[in-house]
Design a protein around this motif. Structure first.
Motif, short mmCIF file in Angstrom:
data_model
loop_
_atom_site.label_atom_id
_atom_site.label_comp_id
_atom_site.label_asym_id
_atom_site.label_seq_id
_atom_site.Cartn_x
_atom_site.Cartn_y
_atom_site.Cartn_z
N TYR A 1 17.64 -53.45 5.52
CA TYR A 1 16.19 -53.61 5.68
C TYR A 1 15.63 -54.83 4.95
CZ TYR A 1 16.58 -48.86 7.50
OH TYR A 1 16.94 -47.75 8.23
N GLY A 2 16.50 -55.59 4.31
CA GLY A 2 16.04 -56.80 3.61
C GLY A 2 15.15 -56.49 2.42
N ARG A 3 15.46 -55.42 1.71
CA ARG A 3 14.63 -55.01 0.57
C ARG A 3 15.36 -55.21 -0.75
NH1 ARG A 3 10.64 -56.09 2.98
NH2 ARG A 3 9.58 -55.57 1.02
N ILE A 4 14.64 -55.05 -1.84
CA ILE A 4 15.19 -55.23 -3.19
C ILE A 4 15.45 -53.88 -3.84
CG2 ILE A 4 14.50 -55.92 -5.55
CD1 ILE A 4 13.13 -58.36 -4.22
N VAL A 5 16.62 -53.77 -4.47
CA VAL A 5 16.94 -52.60 -5.29
C VAL A 5 17.23 -53.08 -6.71
CG1 VAL A 5 18.59 -50.75 -5.76
CG2 VAL A 5 17.87 -51.19 -3.42
N GLN A 6 16.49 -52.56 -7.66
CA GLN A 6 16.79 -52.79 -9.07
C GLN A 6 17.16 -51.44 -9.67
OE1 GLN A 6 14.25 -55.41 -11.48
NE2 GLN A 6 14.24 -53.85 -13.09
N VAL A 7 18.13 -51.44 -10.58
CA VAL A 7 18.59 -50.19 -11.20
C VAL A 7 18.07 -50.11 -12.62
CG1 VAL A 7 20.60 -48.73 -11.66
CG2 VAL A 7 20.65 -50.35 -9.75
N GLY A 8 17.63 -48.92 -13.02
CA GLY A 8 16.94 -48.73 -14.28
C GLY A 8 17.79 -48.69 -15.53
N HIS A 9 18.67 -49.67 -15.70
CA HIS A 9 19.41 -49.79 -16.96
C HIS A 9 18.51 -50.54 -17.95
CE1 HIS A 9 23.23 -48.14 -15.61
NE2 HIS A 9 23.09 -48.83 -14.49
N LEU A 10 17.55 -49.82 -18.50
CA LEU A 10 16.49 -50.49 -19.25
C LEU A 10 16.96 -51.15 -20.53
CD1 LEU A 10 13.95 -48.04 -20.94
CD2 LEU A 10 16.37 -47.55 -20.67
N GLU A 11 18.13 -50.77 -21.08
CA GLU A 11 18.60 -51.42 -22.30
C GLU A 11 18.95 -52.89 -22.05
OE1 GLU A 11 17.87 -50.21 -24.96
OE2 GLU A 11 18.99 -48.43 -25.58
N ARG A 12 19.15 -53.28 -20.79
CA ARG A 12 19.36 -54.70 -20.49
C ARG A 12 18.13 -55.53 -20.85
NH1 ARG A 12 22.51 -57.25 -16.24
NH2 ARG A 12 23.96 -55.71 -15.45
N PHE A 13 16.97 -54.82 -20.90
CA PHE A 13 15.71 -55.50 -21.18
C PHE A 13 15.30 -55.36 -22.64
CE2 PHE A 13 15.96 -54.50 -16.74
CZ PHE A 13 15.51 -55.66 -16.12
N ASN A 14 16.16 -54.69 -23.43
CA ASN A 14 15.87 -54.56 -24.85
C ASN A 14 15.86 -55.96 -25.47
OD1 ASN A 14 16.42 -54.18 -27.80
ND2 ASN A 14 16.52 -52.03 -27.19
N PRO A 15 14.79 -56.32 -26.18
CA PRO A 15 14.70 -57.67 -26.74
C PRO A 15 15.90 -58.09 -27.59
CG PRO A 15 12.57 -56.59 -26.86
CD PRO A 15 13.55 -55.55 -26.41
N ALA A 16 16.52 -57.11 -28.27
CA ALA A 16 17.70 -57.44 -29.09
C ALA A 16 18.87 -57.87 -28.21
CB ALA A 16 18.09 -56.25 -29.95
N VAL A 17 19.01 -57.25 -27.04
CA VAL A 17 20.07 -57.63 -26.10
C VAL A 17 19.79 -59.02 -25.53
CG1 VAL A 17 21.20 -57.06 -23.90
CG2 VAL A 17 20.60 -55.23 -25.51
N THR A 18 18.55 -59.25 -25.15
CA THR A 18 18.15 -60.56 -24.63
C THR A 18 18.46 -61.66 -25.63
OG1 THR A 18 16.38 -59.51 -23.37
CG2 THR A 18 16.25 -61.88 -23.64
N THR A 19 18.18 -61.39 -26.91
CA THR A 19 18.46 -62.37 -27.96
C THR A 19 19.96 -62.56 -28.16
OG1 THR A 19 16.40 -61.77 -29.09
CG2 THR A 19 18.06 -62.93 -30.39
N ALA A 20 20.71 -61.46 -28.15
CA ALA A 20 22.16 -61.53 -28.38
C ALA A 20 22.85 -62.41 -27.35
CB ALA A 20 22.76 -60.13 -28.37
N ARG A 21 22.35 -62.41 -26.13
CA ARG A 21 22.98 -63.22 -25.08
C ARG A 21 22.98 -64.72 -25.44
NH1 ARG A 21 24.07 -60.52 -20.45
NH2 ARG A 21 23.07 -58.49 -20.22
N GLN A 22 22.00 -65.14 -26.21
CA GLN A 22 21.91 -66.55 -26.59
C GLN A 22 23.06 -66.97 -27.51
OE1 GLN A 22 18.02 -67.24 -28.31
NE2 GLN A 22 17.05 -65.83 -26.85
N TYR A 23 23.65 -65.99 -28.21
CA TYR A 23 24.70 -66.30 -29.18
C TYR A 23 26.10 -65.96 -28.64
CZ TYR A 23 20.69 -66.55 -32.28
OH TYR A 23 19.49 -66.89 -32.85
N LEU A 24 26.16 -65.51 -27.42
CA LEU A 24 27.43 -65.07 -26.83
C LEU A 24 28.30 -66.27 -26.48
CD1 LEU A 24 28.39 -62.16 -25.89
CD2 LEU A 24 27.84 -62.95 -23.58
N HIS A 25 29.57 -66.27 -26.93
CA HIS A 25 30.47 -67.31 -26.43
C HIS A 25 31.83 -66.74 -26.01
CE1 HIS A 25 30.84 -67.51 -30.92
NE2 HIS A 25 32.13 -67.61 -30.67
N ARG A 26 32.45 -65.88 -26.80
CA ARG A 26 33.70 -65.28 -26.35
C ARG A 26 33.91 -63.94 -27.03
NH1 ARG A 26 39.93 -67.32 -27.09
NH2 ARG A 26 40.84 -65.98 -25.49
#
Length: 346
Positions: free
Chosen positions: A123-148
């Motif tokens: 139907y050409g629609r969008i599905v987002q899944v409610g894994h809300l911890e992906r939006f936790n500000p601490a997770v968002t910040t941690a991604r900036q320091y991720l290398h290996r």
């Protein structure tokens, strides 16, 4: 006219239980703040629950999705019904032209998950899944320091509540961390080892899992919904760095060992003794700091991201495919737990 000058997205919430009420609250807060969104419907099969939610948020209520769609138009909707009903609810909404935010887990089976993903494609629609911890500000910040990242240690412990007993602790709690680690490692899972036990319910209430990824990364997960305390922590190690993330406090502690890299044991011991002699901590030779984290409510950030994806027709941060991948891993863990129980006679 809204501050953006754009027409408001007409949204509804399907399921007015604990999760649904929070979605209703956030949509209403966004609408009140002048965002281009209008809460127009709430649906729940329990007429009393639907009526109470409708009265509380000042919106029309309906006892079924079909009844709702016959009476009003939805641009988008949150699906907050029990997991076993996700596929049926999402399919009806997608076919009617609505984009959907489906609470986690995406579905109770891979077949149902595939139904949702395929319906979105059809139907050409969008599905987002409610894994809300992906939006936790601490997770968002941690991604900036991720290398290996090469080792993860996750603890997610909760006190017992009858809220989500339609699924076990892996699908209820651990799946948050499975989703996050999958998104950080970006490597196929090579091996799964798991043990789980029912304690207060008929489903597994406490579980421990060890994953090994193709790239050599190891991840250990512990989840319990029969704990005496609430813990939401993820620690991970990468060359010369250790990061400790607290979901509840939304903070990120980093220990950088670059300065000590290459030292032998005697040198490290001498550095520690010097630190203590000068009144410092034994680890004073290491760089320990808290990363700056901009606080925010993960659910509000999640819903705002969903509405942005709807307006821009963009791939959401947590796509249907991401939700399916987390579910597939959770179900593989179920198989590993069952095999362990069989071997040990539990």
């Amino acid at each position: 006219m809204h501050e953006t000058g754009r027409a408001a997205l007409r949204v509804g919430v399907i399921g007015a239980g604990a999760f649904g009420k929070n979605h209703l609250r956030v949509y209403r807060e966004l609408q009140t703040a002048g965002q281009p969104v209008e809460l127009v419907a709430v649906v729940d099969a329990n007429v009393q629950v639907a009526a109470e939610a409708g009265a509380a948020f000042g919106v029309p209520w309906f006892k079924s999705i079909e009844e709702c769609l016959a009476a009003t138009t939805l641009d988008a909707a949150s699906v907050c019904v029990p997991t076993v009903h996700h596929a049926d609810a999402a399919e009806l909404l997608l076919a009617a032209g609505a984009d959907v935010l489906v609470e986690k887990p995406l579905a109770g089976s891979l077949a149902d998950a595939d139904r949702i993903v395929e319906a979105a494609r059809r139907y050409g629609r969008i599905v987002q899944v409610g894994h809300l911890e992906r939006f936790n500000p601490a997770v968002t910040t941690a991604r900036q320091y991720l290398h290996r990242p090469m080792f993860f240690e996750s603890h997610r412990l909760s006190v017992f509540t009858p809220r989500s007993l339609d699924v076990d602790v892996v699908l209820d709690l651990m799946i948050h961390d499975l989703d996050i680690v999958l998104s950080l490692v970006k490597s196929p899972v090579r091996e799964v080892r798991a043990v789980g036990l029912p304690v207060l319910s008929k489903k597994v209430d406490i579980a421990n899992v060890r994953l090994e990824f193709e790239n050599g990364c190891i991840a250990n997960f512990t989840a319990s919904r029969v704990s005496t305390e609430r813990v939401r922590k993820l620690r991970f190690f990468q060359p010369h760095q250790y990061l400790s993330l607290d979901f509840a406090r939304q903070d990120l502690l980093m220990i950088d060992v670059t300065g000590a890299a290459g030292m032998d044991i005697a040198q490290l011991a001498a550095m520690s003794q010097m630190a203590v002699a000068s009144g410092g901590h034994p680890s004073a030779g290491l760089s320990l700091k808290k990363a700056p984290v901009e606080p925010g409510e993960p659910l509000r950030l999640e819903i705002e991201a969903f509405l942005t994806a709807v307006r821009e027709r963009s791939v959401p941060l947590v796509s249907g495919e991401d939700g399916r991948a987390a579910l597939a891993l959770a179900l593989e863990i179920h198989e590993a737990m069952a095999a362990h129980a069989l071997r040990t006679g539990l």
